[in-house]
Enzyme design. Structure first.
Site, PDB file in Angstrom:
ATOM      1  CG  ASP A  45      41.947 -11.933  54.524  1.00 21.33           C
ATOM      2  OD1 ASP A  45      41.433 -12.968  54.057  1.00 21.33           O
ATOM      3  OD2 ASP A  45      41.372 -10.817  54.514  1.00 21.33           O
ATOM      4  CB  SER A  46      41.969 -17.875  55.349  1.00 20.52           C
ATOM      5  OG  SER A  46      43.003 -18.154  54.427  1.00 20.52           O
ATOM      6  CG  ASP A  84      43.333 -12.226  50.701  1.00 21.41           C
ATOM      7  OD1 ASP A  84      42.814 -11.862  49.621  1.00 21.41           O
ATOM      8  OD2 ASP A  84      42.891 -13.150  51.394  1.00 21.41           O
ATOM      9  CE  LYS A 112      41.450 -13.653  47.742  1.00 22.34           C
ATOM     10  NZ  LYS A 112      40.587 -13.170  48.835  1.00 22.34           N
ATOM     11  CD  GLU A 114      37.458 -10.193  51.680  1.00 22.56           C
ATOM     12  OE1 GLU A 114      36.563  -9.669  52.370  1.00 22.56           O
ATOM     13  OE2 GLU A 114      38.141 -11.151  52.078  1.00 22.56           O
ATOM     14  CD  GLU A 181      34.720 -17.057  50.730  1.00 20.07           C
ATOM     15  OE1 GLU A 181      35.637 -16.266  50.430  1.00 20.07           O
ATOM     16  OE2 GLU A 181      34.619 -17.600  51.847  1.00 20.07           O
TER      17      GLU A 181
HETATM   18  O1  KIV Z   1      41.635 -15.682  52.667  1.00 22.14           O
HETATM   19  C1  KIV Z   1      41.373 -16.664  51.979  1.00 22.14           C
HETATM   20  O2  KIV Z   1      41.856 -17.788  52.201  1.00 22.14           O
HETATM   21  C2  KIV Z   1      40.462 -16.486  50.859  1.00 22.14           C
HETATM   22  C3  KIV Z   1      39.943 -17.723  50.195  1.00 22.14           C
HETATM   23  C4  KIV Z   1      38.845 -18.306  51.007  1.00 22.14           C
HETATM   24  C5  KIV Z   1      39.518 -17.478  48.818  1.00 22.14           C
HETATM   25  O3  KIV Z   1      40.131 -15.403  50.518  1.00 22.14           O
END
Ligand code: KIV
EC number: 2.1.2.11
Length: 264
Positions: A45-46, A84, A112, A114, A181
């Protein structure tokens, strides 16, 4: 590249073989990564920051991640692809199931999430329903407003001990990868040694089983801030394919991250 599965990563952990992973958001870069045998890709989600120019990851939607997951899968048919789950898309186990299904249908092999021990029930429900889970601990960027900024997590003994307990609880619930992280290297080592599942780190030193970089940081093209633990491999090599190859080789030999790119 042969098709990569979670079993390969577990075997590599047992053999002490390090592996490199990267974020990816489109078919062209996914193809470039696959050509260099990058085993794992993450549609992070970056993308909110590096593709959309947002200040943080909170505006990213499930539909955004679905779109980019489809594109990455088209470019890299053989990587283990993680996607994500965006902010508030797994606030309840029911919501998590509904949204994880969309990401898996788009081509993800794993989602993934969080969080910490509050995720245990959700991880159990997802994995029992055939959705593999990576649990992201430490600096979880969706919680930036709770943390009051992007800060290193687990510095004091109490929080470090809690993170170890959370990681074990999430593994017990069924998480098949843990991602750490921005945690001190010592804590990353403790967690990596305590877990049977592979641990991927970013800003966690070279002690984890795998490493991940946001691809824009790997190429030194992130618009705003370059974290201390990231490295511009393009500056060193001069072309993108060589930059990716160098990143992979440096992770595999534990040359990256070195002390200069590690949080003490
Ligand atoms: O969203 C993302 O790119 C991430 C990485 C920083 C692990 O979660």
């Amino acid at each position: 590249m042969k098709k990569i599965t979670i079993n390969d990563l577990v075997k590599w952990k047992q053999e002490g073989r390090k592996f490199a992973t990267s974020t990816a958001y489109d078919a062209s870069f996914a193809g470039l990564f696959e050509s260099q045998e990058m085993p794992v890709l993450l549609v992070g989600d970056s993308l909110g920051m590096v593709l959309q120019g947002q200040n943080d990851t909170l505006p990213v939607t499930v539909e955004d991640v679905v779109y980019h997951t489809r594109s990455v899968r088209a470019g890299s048919p053989n990587c283990l692809l993680m996607a994500d789950m965006p902010f508030m898309s797994y606030a309840t186990p029911e919501q998590a199931c509904e949204n994880a299904a969309k990401l898996m249908r788009a081509g993800a092999n794993m989602v993934k999430l969080e969080g910490s021990d509050w995720l245990v029930d959700t991880v159990k429900i997802l994995t029992e329903r055939a959705v593999p889970v990576c649990a992201h601990l430490g600096l979880t960027p969706q919680s930036v407003n709770i943390f009051g900024g992007y800060k290193v997590q687990g510095r004091d003994q109490k929080n470090a001990d809690k993170m170890v307990r959370d990681a074990l609880a999430l593994q017990e619930a069924g998480a098949q990868i843990v991602l750490l992280e921005c945690v001190p290297q010592e804590l990353a080592k403790r967690i990596t040694e305590a877990l049977d599942v592979p641990v991927i780190g970013i800003g966690a030193g070279n002690v984890t089983d795998g490493q991940i970089l946001v691809m824009h940081d790997m190429f030194g093209i992130s618009a705003n801030y370059m974290p201390k633990f990231s490295k511009n491999f393009l500056a060193e090599t001069g072309d993108m394919r060589s930059a990716v190859a160098k990143y992979i080789a440096d992770v595999e030999s534990s040359a990256f991250p070195d002390d200069a790119h590690t949080i003490a």
